[in-house]
Design a protein around this motif. Structure first.
Motif, PDB file in Angstrom:
ATOM      1  N   GLN A   1       2.793  10.214   5.707  1.00  0.00           N
ATOM      2  CA  GLN A   1       3.264   9.075   6.487  1.00  0.00           C
ATOM      3  C   GLN A   1       3.128   7.781   5.678  1.00  0.00           C
ATOM      4  O   GLN A   1       2.104   7.540   5.035  1.00  0.00           O
ATOM      5  CB  GLN A   1       2.464   8.965   7.784  1.00  0.00           C
ATOM      6  CG  GLN A   1       2.605  10.172   8.696  1.00  0.00           C
ATOM      7  CD  GLN A   1       4.021  10.317   9.234  1.00  0.00           C
ATOM      8  OE1 GLN A   1       4.508   9.456   9.965  1.00  0.00           O
ATOM      9  NE2 GLN A   1       4.686  11.419   8.882  1.00  0.00           N
ATOM     10  N   PRO A   2       4.149   6.937   5.701  1.00  0.00           N
ATOM     11  CA  PRO A   2       4.079   5.690   4.935  1.00  0.00           C
ATOM     12  C   PRO A   2       3.098   4.700   5.539  1.00  0.00           C
ATOM     13  O   PRO A   2       2.910   4.651   6.765  1.00  0.00           O
ATOM     14  CB  PRO A   2       5.515   5.154   5.017  1.00  0.00           C
ATOM     15  CG  PRO A   2       6.052   5.721   6.290  1.00  0.00           C
ATOM     16  CD  PRO A   2       5.418   7.083   6.423  1.00  0.00           C
ATOM     17  N   ARG A   3       2.493   3.900   4.681  1.00  0.00           N
ATOM     18  CA  ARG A   3       1.633   2.797   5.129  1.00  0.00           C
ATOM     19  C   ARG A   3       2.391   1.468   5.085  1.00  0.00           C
ATOM     20  O   ARG A   3       2.048   0.536   5.821  1.00  0.00           O
ATOM     21  CB  ARG A   3       0.395   2.713   4.240  1.00  0.00           C
ATOM     22  CG  ARG A   3      -0.521   3.926   4.344  1.00  0.00           C
ATOM     23  CD  ARG A   3      -1.667   3.837   3.341  1.00  0.00           C
ATOM     24  NE  ARG A   3      -2.487   2.653   3.547  1.00  0.00           N
ATOM     25  CZ  ARG A   3      -3.413   2.231   2.667  1.00  0.00           C
ATOM     26  NH1 ARG A   3      -3.615   2.897   1.528  1.00  0.00           N
ATOM     27  NH2 ARG A   3      -4.127   1.147   2.923  1.00  0.00           N
ATOM     28  N   SER A   4       3.393   1.395   4.221  1.00  0.00           N
ATOM     29  CA  SER A   4       4.155   0.164   4.040  1.00  0.00           C
ATOM     30  C   SER A   4       5.643   0.493   3.985  1.00  0.00           C
ATOM     31  O   SER A   4       6.028   1.658   3.832  1.00  0.00           O
ATOM     32  CB  SER A   4       3.752  -0.546   2.743  1.00  0.00           C
ATOM     33  OG  SER A   4       2.354  -0.700   2.652  1.00  0.00           O
TER      34      SER A   4
ATOM     35  N   ARG B   1       2.774  -8.394   8.346  1.00  0.00           N
ATOM     36  CA  ARG B   1       1.609  -7.535   8.217  1.00  0.00           C
ATOM     37  C   ARG B   1       1.026  -7.239   9.590  1.00  0.00           C
ATOM     38  O   ARG B   1       1.125  -8.051  10.508  1.00  0.00           O
ATOM     39  CB  ARG B   1       0.540  -8.188   7.337  1.00  0.00           C
ATOM     40  CG  ARG B   1       0.931  -8.317   5.858  1.00  0.00           C
ATOM     41  CD  ARG B   1      -0.239  -8.876   5.056  1.00  0.00           C
ATOM     42  NE  ARG B   1      -0.012  -8.831   3.617  1.00  0.00           N
ATOM     43  CZ  ARG B   1       0.498  -9.833   2.925  1.00  0.00           C
ATOM     44  NH1 ARG B   1       0.870 -10.953   3.516  1.00  0.00           N
ATOM     45  NH2 ARG B   1       0.649  -9.724   1.613  1.00  0.00           N
TER      46      ARG B   1
ATOM     47  N   ILE C   1       4.932   4.231   0.267  1.00  0.00           N
ATOM     48  CA  ILE C   1       5.844   3.165   0.669  1.00  0.00           C
ATOM     49  C   ILE C   1       7.185   3.775   1.064  1.00  0.00           C
ATOM     50  O   ILE C   1       7.785   4.540   0.297  1.00  0.00           O
ATOM     51  CB  ILE C   1       6.046   2.151  -0.469  1.00  0.00           C
ATOM     52  CG1 ILE C   1       4.704   1.521  -0.890  1.00  0.00           C
ATOM     53  CG2 ILE C   1       7.033   1.064  -0.048  1.00  0.00           C
ATOM     54  CD1 ILE C   1       4.810   0.652  -2.132  1.00  0.00           C
TER      55      ILE C   1
ATOM     56  N   SER D   1       3.348   2.570  13.083  1.00  0.00           N
ATOM     57  CA  SER D   1       1.979   2.480  12.541  1.00  0.00           C
ATOM     58  C   SER D   1       1.969   2.050  11.076  1.00  0.00           C
ATOM     59  O   SER D   1       1.228   2.604  10.251  1.00  0.00           O
ATOM     60  CB  SER D   1       1.257   3.833  12.709  1.00  0.00           C
ATOM     61  OG  SER D   1       1.175   4.191  14.070  1.00  0.00           O
ATOM     62  N   LEU D   2       2.773   1.050  10.764  1.00  0.00           N
ATOM     63  CA  LEU D   2       2.822   0.517   9.411  1.00  0.00           C
ATOM     64  C   LEU D   2       1.849  -0.654   9.268  1.00  0.00           C
ATOM     65  O   LEU D   2       1.513  -1.328  10.243  1.00  0.00           O
ATOM     66  CB  LEU D   2       4.245   0.054   9.077  1.00  0.00           C
ATOM     67  CG  LEU D   2       5.315   1.150   9.042  1.00  0.00           C
ATOM     68  CD1 LEU D   2       6.703   0.512   8.934  1.00  0.00           C
ATOM     69  CD2 LEU D   2       5.078   2.106   7.875  1.00  0.00           C
ATOM     70  N   GLU D   3       1.424  -0.894   8.020  1.00  0.00           N
ATOM     71  CA  GLU D   3       0.522  -2.011   7.741  1.00  0.00           C
ATOM     72  C   GLU D   3       1.270  -3.236   7.228  1.00  0.00           C
ATOM     73  O   GLU D   3       0.800  -4.359   7.383  1.00  0.00           O
ATOM     74  CB  GLU D   3      -0.512  -1.595   6.678  1.00  0.00           C
ATOM     75  CG  GLU D   3      -1.375  -0.406   7.075  1.00  0.00           C
ATOM     76  CD  GLU D   3      -2.244   0.066   5.919  1.00  0.00           C
ATOM     77  OE1 GLU D   3      -2.359  -0.666   4.902  1.00  0.00           O
ATOM     78  OE2 GLU D   3      -2.808   1.179   6.010  1.00  0.00           O
ATOM     79  N   ASP D   4       2.417  -3.013   6.617  1.00  0.00           N
ATOM     80  CA  ASP D   4       3.070  -4.070   5.846  1.00  0.00           C
ATOM     81  C   ASP D   4       4.563  -3.766   5.781  1.00  0.00           C
ATOM     82  O   ASP D   4       4.957  -2.641   5.465  1.00  0.00           O
ATOM     83  CB  ASP D   4       2.476  -4.072   4.433  1.00  0.00           C
ATOM     84  CG  ASP D   4       2.571  -5.418   3.746  1.00  0.00           C
ATOM     85  OD1 ASP D   4       3.367  -6.258   4.191  1.00  0.00           O
ATOM     86  OD2 ASP D   4       1.856  -5.617   2.752  1.00  0.00           O
TER      87      ASP D   4
ATOM     88  N   ALA E   1       0.841  -1.197   0.000  1.00  0.00           N
ATOM     89  CA  ALA E   1       0.000   0.000   0.000  1.00  0.00           C
ATOM     90  C   ALA E   1       0.879   1.251   0.000  1.00  0.00           C
ATOM     91  O   ALA E   1       1.815   1.365   0.787  1.00  0.00           O
ATOM     92  CB  ALA E   1      -0.904  -0.005   1.225  1.00  0.00           C
TER      93      ALA E   1
ATOM     94  N   ASP F   1       3.455   7.270  -4.804  1.00  0.00           N
ATOM     95  CA  ASP F   1       2.612   6.382  -5.603  1.00  0.00           C
ATOM     96  C   ASP F   1       3.475   5.720  -6.659  1.00  0.00           C
ATOM     97  O   ASP F   1       4.685   5.940  -6.718  1.00  0.00           O
ATOM     98  CB  ASP F   1       1.430   7.137  -6.224  1.00  0.00           C
ATOM     99  CG  ASP F   1       1.857   8.300  -7.103  1.00  0.00           C
ATOM    100  OD1 ASP F   1       2.796   8.126  -7.917  1.00  0.00           O
ATOM    101  OD2 ASP F   1       1.259   9.389  -6.980  1.00  0.00           O
TER     102      ASP F   1
END
Length: 341
Positions: free
Chosen positions: A66-69, A340, A15, A102-105, A12, A32
Motif C-alpha cells: 500500500q502506498p504511503r504517498s 499532508r 509512492i 490512508s495516505l500521508e502525503d 515516503a 523505493d
C-alpha cells in the motif's frame, strides 16, 4: 545516488504515481528509489465516479503493498483544494484522498509538467526525431501533446536543475494564413468568438478539421471518429482524411514553432501523446517541418531546432518517477500543491 538533501524533501515510499488525462488515468507504484515503477492497467475516467473509487477498486484492493504517498499529474490547473479536470468529470480533492486511502502525503501537479519532467528523464530510445536540428545540451525545451485537449509546457535548465513550466498554451489563438486555410475557416465553429489551437489540435480537433474540409467541398462527412480519419489518412484510402491530417500536421507545426520561439527551445520541441505517435508517418511528411520553420524573420533559427515525437509508452509516469526518486534535481514548486495528513 541519493543526496541527504533529496532524502529530506522526499515523499515516503512506497509512492503512488499517476497521470490523469481527459480520457484515461494511468497509475504505477514506486516501491523505493531504485525500483522500476510497477504499472497498473489503464483506467477510463468515465468508469468511476471519483479518483478515490478508481484507486481503491482497481489498484489498492489488488496489491499487498500500500502506498504511503502519492504524486499525481492532472489535466488542468492546480489552484486550491478542489481541482476539476479540464476535459473529464473528476474533481481531485487531495484531502479526501488522504482520508479515504490512508495516505500521508499528496502532491498534485499539471499533467504537462509531468511530460516535461519526462523529457529530462527519457533517453534517445524514447523519442524519434522529425527533420533537422541538433539538441543543445542543457538548453530549454518545449512539449506539446495533442490528445483529449492540447497540453503545452516548457522545460528550463538553470543551476544544474530542470524547471518544468506549466501553462495553458493550448488555448492560444490561431488564424488562417494560406489559401486552403481560408477555404475551410468559415466552416470552423468559433468558441466564444475565437478559434484556439485546442479546437484544431486534439481528438475533437481532427473531427473539426475533417468536417470543415468536407463542408468546404459540399461533401457529406462519412467518417465518425478521429481513429477512422487517421486510419483513412495514413492508408491513403480517403482523400478528405488525407487533407485533414495534412492540415492537422501543418497547424501543429505552426503552434510548435511558436512555442519553440517562446521558450527559445534549442534543447528541442517534443510532441507527446497517443495522437502524435499514431500519425508519426504523416508528421514525417514535409508539412510539419515546413510550418514549424516558416517563422520569418527567424526561420533560420527554427531550422536549427530539432523536433521529436515522444515514443516512450508511459513517458509521464517515467517523469514522475524520476522526480519522486530525486526531487531536488527538479525545480518543481509544491507550494499550494502539497497536502499532508
Amino acid at each position: 545516488m541519493l543526496t541527504s538533501a533529496d532524502t529530506e524533501t522526499s515523499l515516503a515510499f512506497p509512492i503512488l504515481i499517476g497521470d490523469i488525462g481527459g480520457t484515461n488515468a494511468r497509475f504505477a507504484l514506486l516501491i523505493d528509489a531504485f525500483a522500476e515503477p510497477k504499472l497498473f492497467p489503464i483506467i477510463p475516467t468515465t468508469s468511476y465516479a471519483s479518483i478515490e473509487e478508481a484507486l481503491q477498486t482497481s489498484i489498492l484492493d489488488k496489491t499487498s503493498v500500500q502506498p504511503r504517498s502519492a504524486i499525481i499529474a492532472v489535466a488542468g490547473p492546480v489552484n486550491d483544494d478542489d481541482i476539476p479536470l479540464t476535459n473529464a468529470g473528476w474533481v481531485i480533492r487531495p484531502k479526501d484522498m488522504i482520508e479515504a486511502l490512508s495516505l500521508e502525503d499528496v502532491i498534485i501537479i499539471n499533467d504537462f509538467e509531468a511530460q516535461a519532467l519526462a523529457i529530462a528523464s527519457i533517453g534517445e530510445e524514447g523519442r524519434e526525431q522529425i527533420g533537422p536540428g541538433t539538441v543543445l545540451e542543457s538548453a530549454s525545451c518545449a512539449v506539446l501533446g495533442p490528445g483529449t485537449g492540447l497540453g503545452v509546457a516548457g522545460l528550463l535548465h538553470a543551476r544544474h536543475t530542470w524547471f518544468p513550466i506549466p501553462g495553458e498554451g493550448g488555448h492560444v489563438d490561431v488564424g488562417p494564413r494560406s489559401a486552403r486555410d481560408y477555404k475551410i475557416w468559415p466552416f470552423l465553429e468559433p468558441l466564444e468568438g475565437r478559434i484556439s489551437a485546442e479546437q484544431l489540435l486534439c481528438g475533437r480537433g481532427i473531427m473539426n478539421i475533417y468536417r470543415a474540409v468536407c463542408e468546404s467541398l459540399s461533401f457529406e462527412p462519412t467518417l465518425a471518429d478521429p481513429a477512422a480519419v487517421t486510419t483513412g489518412a495514413l492508408s491513403g484510402a480517403d482523400e478528405k482524411a488525407v487533407e485533414t491530417i495534412s492540415l492537422f500536421s501543418t497547424y501543429l507545426g505552426r503552434v510548435a514553432g511558436d512555442m519553440a520561439m517562446i521558450f527559445m527551445a534549442r534543447g528541442g520541441v517534443f510532441l507527446a501523446g497517443g495522437i502524435s505517435q499514431k500519425i508519426l508517418p504523416a508528421l514525417k511528411q514535409p508539412e510539419f517541418r515546413q510550418a514549424f520553420e516558416d517563422k520569418a524573420p527567424h526561420s533560420e533559427l527554427l531550422r536549427t531546432i530539432p523536433t521529436f515525437v515522444v515514443t516512450h509508452p508511459t513517458a509521464a509516469l517515467s517523469g514522475l518517477a524520476a522526480y519522486a526518486r530525486t526531487p531536488l534535481r527538479f525545480g518543481v514548486s509544491t507550494e499550494g500543491r502539497r497536502w499532508r495528513a
